[in-house]
Design a protein around this motif. Structure first.
Motif, PDB file in Angstrom:
ATOM      1  N   LYS A   2       0.829  -1.207   0.000  1.00  0.00           N
ATOM      2  CA  LYS A   2       0.000   0.000   0.000  1.00  0.00           C
ATOM      3  C   LYS A   2       0.866   1.262   0.000  1.00  0.00           C
ATOM      4  O   LYS A   2       2.031   1.227   0.359  1.00  0.00           O
ATOM      5  N   VAL A   3       0.243   2.365  -0.397  1.00  0.00           N
ATOM      6  CA  VAL A   3       0.937   3.647  -0.435  1.00  0.00           C
ATOM      7  C   VAL A   3       1.487   4.003   0.938  1.00  0.00           C
ATOM      8  O   VAL A   3       2.598   4.536   1.051  1.00  0.00           O
ATOM      9  N   LYS A   4       0.759   3.679   2.000  1.00  0.00           N
ATOM     10  CA  LYS A   4       1.238   4.000   3.346  1.00  0.00           C
ATOM     11  C   LYS A   4       2.574   3.311   3.639  1.00  0.00           C
ATOM     12  O   LYS A   4       3.383   3.834   4.394  1.00  0.00           O
ATOM     13  N   ASP A   5       2.838   2.158   3.010  1.00  0.00           N
ATOM     14  CA  ASP A   5       4.116   1.466   3.193  1.00  0.00           C
ATOM     15  C   ASP A   5       5.255   2.252   2.537  1.00  0.00           C
ATOM     16  O   ASP A   5       6.357   2.317   3.082  1.00  0.00           O
ATOM     17  N   ILE A   6       4.976   2.828   1.384  1.00  0.00           N
ATOM     18  CA  ILE A   6       5.982   3.674   0.717  1.00  0.00           C
ATOM     19  C   ILE A   6       6.288   4.879   1.590  1.00  0.00           C
ATOM     20  O   ILE A   6       7.455   5.213   1.828  1.00  0.00           O
ATOM     21  N   GLY A  11       9.185   8.668   4.100  1.00  0.00           N
ATOM     22  CA  GLY A  11       8.826   9.832   4.895  1.00  0.00           C
ATOM     23  C   GLY A  11       7.684  10.597   4.264  1.00  0.00           C
ATOM     24  O   GLY A  11       7.290  10.342   3.132  1.00  0.00           O
ATOM     25  N   SER A  12       7.179  11.547   5.023  1.00  0.00           N
ATOM     26  CA  SER A  12       5.995  12.268   4.563  1.00  0.00           C
ATOM     27  C   SER A  12       6.265  13.728   4.221  1.00  0.00           C
ATOM     28  O   SER A  12       5.337  14.471   3.928  1.00  0.00           O
ATOM     29  N   ALA A  13       7.518  14.138   4.243  1.00  0.00           N
ATOM     30  CA  ALA A  13       7.846  15.534   3.941  1.00  0.00           C
ATOM     31  C   ALA A  13       7.499  15.864   2.490  1.00  0.00           C
ATOM     32  O   ALA A  13       7.797  15.093   1.580  1.00  0.00           O
ATOM     33  N   VAL A  14       6.836  16.990   2.306  1.00  0.00           N
ATOM     34  CA  VAL A  14       6.467  17.461   0.975  1.00  0.00           C
ATOM     35  C   VAL A  14       6.854  18.927   0.877  1.00  0.00           C
ATOM     36  O   VAL A  14       6.522  19.727   1.758  1.00  0.00           O
ATOM     37  N   ARG A  15       7.539  19.280  -0.172  1.00  0.00           N
ATOM     38  CA  ARG A  15       7.920  20.675  -0.405  1.00  0.00           C
ATOM     39  C   ARG A  15       6.728  21.427  -0.983  1.00  0.00           C
ATOM     40  O   ARG A  15       6.019  20.903  -1.831  1.00  0.00           O
ATOM     41  N   ARG A 101       3.339  12.215 -12.835  1.00  0.00           N
ATOM     42  CA  ARG A 101       4.472  11.549 -12.186  1.00  0.00           C
ATOM     43  C   ARG A 101       4.529  11.777 -10.689  1.00  0.00           C
ATOM     44  O   ARG A 101       5.371  11.198 -10.019  1.00  0.00           O
ATOM     45  N   HIS A 102       3.626  12.610 -10.170  1.00  0.00           N
ATOM     46  CA  HIS A 102       3.622  12.918  -8.738  1.00  0.00           C
ATOM     47  C   HIS A 102       2.188  12.906  -8.233  1.00  0.00           C
ATOM     48  O   HIS A 102       1.318  13.551  -8.821  1.00  0.00           O
ATOM     49  N   LEU A 103       1.962  12.185  -7.137  1.00  0.00           N
ATOM     50  CA  LEU A 103       0.614  12.023  -6.609  1.00  0.00           C
ATOM     51  C   LEU A 103       0.579  12.410  -5.136  1.00  0.00           C
ATOM     52  O   LEU A 103       1.172  11.723  -4.297  1.00  0.00           O
ATOM     53  N   PRO A 104      -0.087  13.524  -4.802  1.00  0.00           N
ATOM     54  CA  PRO A 104      -0.253  13.872  -3.387  1.00  0.00           C
ATOM     55  C   PRO A 104      -1.131  12.818  -2.716  1.00  0.00           C
ATOM     56  O   PRO A 104      -2.096  12.325  -3.302  1.00  0.00           O
ATOM     57  N   ILE A 105      -0.785  12.488  -1.480  1.00  0.00           N
ATOM     58  CA  ILE A 105      -1.534  11.494  -0.715  1.00  0.00           C
ATOM     59  C   ILE A 105      -2.234  12.211   0.434  1.00  0.00           C
ATOM     60  O   ILE A 105      -1.587  12.833   1.277  1.00  0.00           O
ATOM     61  N   LEU A 106      -3.561  12.116   0.422  1.00  0.00           N
ATOM     62  CA  LEU A 106      -4.380  12.783   1.436  1.00  0.00           C
ATOM     63  C   LEU A 106      -5.153  11.751   2.236  1.00  0.00           C
ATOM     64  O   LEU A 106      -5.553  10.717   1.707  1.00  0.00           O
ATOM     65  N   GLU A 107      -5.347  12.080   3.502  1.00  0.00           N
ATOM     66  CA  GLU A 107      -6.226  11.290   4.364  1.00  0.00           C
ATOM     67  C   GLU A 107      -7.256  12.290   4.882  1.00  0.00           C
ATOM     68  O   GLU A 107      -6.924  13.133   5.718  1.00  0.00           O
ATOM     69  N   ARG A 112      -0.624  13.626   3.675  1.00  0.00           N
ATOM     70  CA  ARG A 112       0.184  12.572   4.286  1.00  0.00           C
ATOM     71  C   ARG A 112       1.524  12.367   3.597  1.00  0.00           C
ATOM     72  O   ARG A 112       2.406  11.735   4.142  1.00  0.00           O
ATOM     73  N   GLY A 113       1.658  12.898   2.385  1.00  0.00           N
ATOM     74  CA  GLY A 113       2.919  12.757   1.668  1.00  0.00           C
ATOM     75  C   GLY A 113       2.715  12.869   0.175  1.00  0.00           C
ATOM     76  O   GLY A 113       1.636  13.207  -0.303  1.00  0.00           O
ATOM     77  N   MET A 114       3.782  12.561  -0.559  1.00  0.00           N
ATOM     78  CA  MET A 114       3.749  12.602  -2.017  1.00  0.00           C
ATOM     79  C   MET A 114       4.450  11.350  -2.525  1.00  0.00           C
ATOM     80  O   MET A 114       5.503  10.966  -2.007  1.00  0.00           O
TER      81      MET A 114
END
Length: 143
Positions: A2-6, A11-15, A101-107, A112-114
């Motif tokens: 799952k994405v949460k494993d990545i 890490g969850s830092a996003v610029r 090529r980049h997917l923001p991950i939201l909860e 939550r990260g990219m």
């Protein structure tokens, strides 16, 4: 996987960057941090994403004016997002279908990260390698 494993591994830092910053500033940050995208935020609200592709388009149409052009004029406002519970194969399909090529991950509304397509491919290959090794060991009895 799952994405949460990545995200747990990378890490969850996003610029981020503000929509009123210049495109030149976005370029500077991408180069400095060796990344391919920045989330565009106003306070805690996500309003878009600016990617290398957006910047190339902007440079083609407004060459020589990147110090004047604002991120809001170049960014992609219609975000495609994922959630931490998404399967990596699903995310890979979404990214491929939409040519991103980049997917923001939201909860909910929380970032939550990219995840990049490279992150997804690497996770998929790693999982396949692990499964192949386990199957070989099981078949040969060397586990």
């Amino acid at each position: 996987m799952k994405v949460k494993d990545i995200l747990a591994e990378k890490g969850s830092a996003v610029r981020t960057i503000g929509p009123d910053e210049t495109v030149r500033e976005a370029i500077r940050q991408l180069v400095e941090h060796r990344i391919g995208s920045l989330l565009v935020t106003e306070g805690k609200r996500i309003v878009g994403i600016i990617t290398e592709r957006d910047i190339l388009r902007e440079a083609c149409h407004h060459a020589g004016r990147l110090d004047e052009r604002r991120v809001r004029e170049a960014m992609t406002g219609d975000l495609i997002v994922g959630v931490p519970e998404d399967e990596v194969t699903y995310v890979m399909g979404i990214m491929t279908k939409n040519r991103i090529r980049h997917l923001p991950i939201l909860e909910g509304r929380e970032l939550r990260g990219m995840v990049s397509i490279g992150d997804a491919v690497w996770a998929s290959l790693t999982e396949a390698e692990f499964e192949n090794r386990n199957l070989k060991e099981y078949i040969t009895g060397t586990y």
